[in-house]
Design a protein around this motif. Structure first.
Motif, short mmCIF file in Angstrom:
data_model
loop_
_atom_site.label_atom_id
_atom_site.label_comp_id
_atom_site.label_asym_id
_atom_site.label_seq_id
_atom_site.Cartn_x
_atom_site.Cartn_y
_atom_site.Cartn_z
N GLU A 198 6.69 11.43 18.61
CA GLU A 198 6.16 12.69 18.08
C GLU A 198 5.22 12.42 16.91
O GLU A 198 4.15 13.03 16.80
CB GLU A 198 7.29 13.63 17.66
N PHE A 199 5.60 11.51 16.04
CA PHE A 199 4.72 11.15 14.92
C PHE A 199 3.42 10.54 15.45
O PHE A 199 2.34 10.86 14.96
CB PHE A 199 5.41 10.19 13.96
N ALA B 36 6.75 15.27 10.53
CA ALA B 36 7.10 14.35 11.62
C ALA B 36 7.65 13.03 11.08
O ALA B 36 8.53 12.42 11.70
CB ALA B 36 5.88 14.09 12.50
N ALA B 37 7.16 12.58 9.92
CA ALA B 37 7.64 11.33 9.33
C ALA B 37 8.97 11.52 8.61
O ALA B 37 9.70 10.55 8.37
CB ALA B 37 6.60 10.77 8.37
N GLY B 38 9.27 12.76 8.24
CA GLY B 38 10.50 13.03 7.51
C GLY B 38 10.43 12.63 6.05
O GLY B 38 11.45 12.50 5.38
N THR B 39 9.22 12.43 5.56
CA THR B 39 9.01 12.05 4.16
C THR B 39 7.58 12.38 3.76
O THR B 39 6.71 12.55 4.63
CB THR B 39 9.27 10.54 3.95
N GLU B 40 7.34 12.46 2.47
CA GLU B 40 5.98 12.71 1.99
C GLU B 40 5.28 11.43 1.57
O GLU B 40 4.06 11.43 1.36
CB GLU B 40 6.01 13.70 0.82
N SER B 41 6.03 10.33 1.45
CA SER B 41 5.39 9.08 1.05
C SER B 41 6.25 7.89 1.42
O SER B 41 7.46 8.00 1.64
CB SER B 41 5.12 9.07 -0.45
N ALA C 12 0.84 -1.20 0.00
CA ALA C 12 0.00 0.00 0.00
C ALA C 12 0.87 1.24 0.00
O ALA C 12 1.92 1.29 0.65
CB ALA C 12 -0.92 0.00 1.23
N GLY C 13 0.44 2.25 -0.73
CA GLY C 13 1.14 3.53 -0.77
C GLY C 13 0.59 4.46 0.28
O GLY C 13 -0.63 4.59 0.43
N ILE C 14 1.47 5.08 1.04
CA ILE C 14 1.07 6.01 2.09
C ILE C 14 1.58 7.39 1.73
O ILE C 14 2.77 7.55 1.42
CB ILE C 14 1.67 5.60 3.47
N ARG C 15 0.69 8.39 1.78
CA ARG C 15 1.07 9.78 1.51
C ARG C 15 0.82 10.59 2.77
O ARG C 15 -0.26 10.54 3.34
CB ARG C 15 0.26 10.34 0.34
N PHE C 16 1.85 11.31 3.19
CA PHE C 16 1.78 12.16 4.37
C PHE C 16 1.65 13.61 3.95
O PHE C 16 2.31 14.05 3.01
CB PHE C 16 3.06 12.02 5.21
N PHE C 17 0.84 14.37 4.69
CA PHE C 17 0.63 15.78 4.38
C PHE C 17 0.92 16.64 5.61
O PHE C 17 0.75 16.21 6.74
CB PHE C 17 -0.82 16.00 3.92
N ALA C 18 1.38 17.85 5.35
CA ALA C 18 1.59 18.90 6.37
C ALA C 18 2.41 18.36 7.54
O ALA C 18 3.50 17.85 7.34
CB ALA C 18 0.25 19.47 6.80
N ALA C 19 1.91 18.51 8.77
CA ALA C 19 2.66 18.13 9.97
C ALA C 19 2.99 16.64 10.00
O ALA C 19 4.02 16.25 10.55
CB ALA C 19 1.88 18.52 11.22
N ALA C 20 2.15 15.82 9.40
CA ALA C 20 2.44 14.37 9.37
C ALA C 20 3.68 14.11 8.51
O ALA C 20 4.52 13.29 8.87
CB ALA C 20 1.24 13.60 8.84
N ALA C 21 3.81 14.80 7.39
CA ALA C 21 4.99 14.65 6.54
C ALA C 21 6.23 15.14 7.26
O ALA C 21 7.30 14.51 7.19
CB ALA C 21 4.80 15.40 5.23
#
Length: 79
Positions: free
Chosen positions: A40-41, A13-18, A2-11
């Motif tokens: 933190e994430f 905190a994850a240090g990546t956008e996907s 599955a592909g995961i896309r992170f936006f705004a603060a989630a990206a």
């Protein structure tokens, strides 16, 4: 996977956008992302909406397939 896309603060905190993951449910996804990205994430994730293929997934039992796309969306403020 599955592909995961992170936006705004989630990206941030994850240090990546996907990323991609191999999990079978939204609950498994939450656990894996918390393990990968830390406390933190996890704090941010607890406030996020998860959209599976564009549909909100509020229940951790929602199944995930390898072809799914999950968007991790923190609350947005606007005016």
């Amino acid at each position: 996977m599955a592909g995961i896309r992170f936006f705004a603060a989630a990206a941030e905190a994850a240090g990546t956008e996907s990323t991609t993951v191999d999990v079978s449910s939204v609950g498994d996804l939450r656990a894996l992302l918390t393990e990968r990205h830390g406390v933190e994430f996890a704090r941010i994730l607890s406030r996020c909406s998860l959209l599976v293929n564009g549909t909100r997934a509020a229940d951790d039992a929602v199944p995930l397939a390898g072809t799914d796309t999950v968007d991790v969306l923190p609350p947005f403020a606007g005016g």
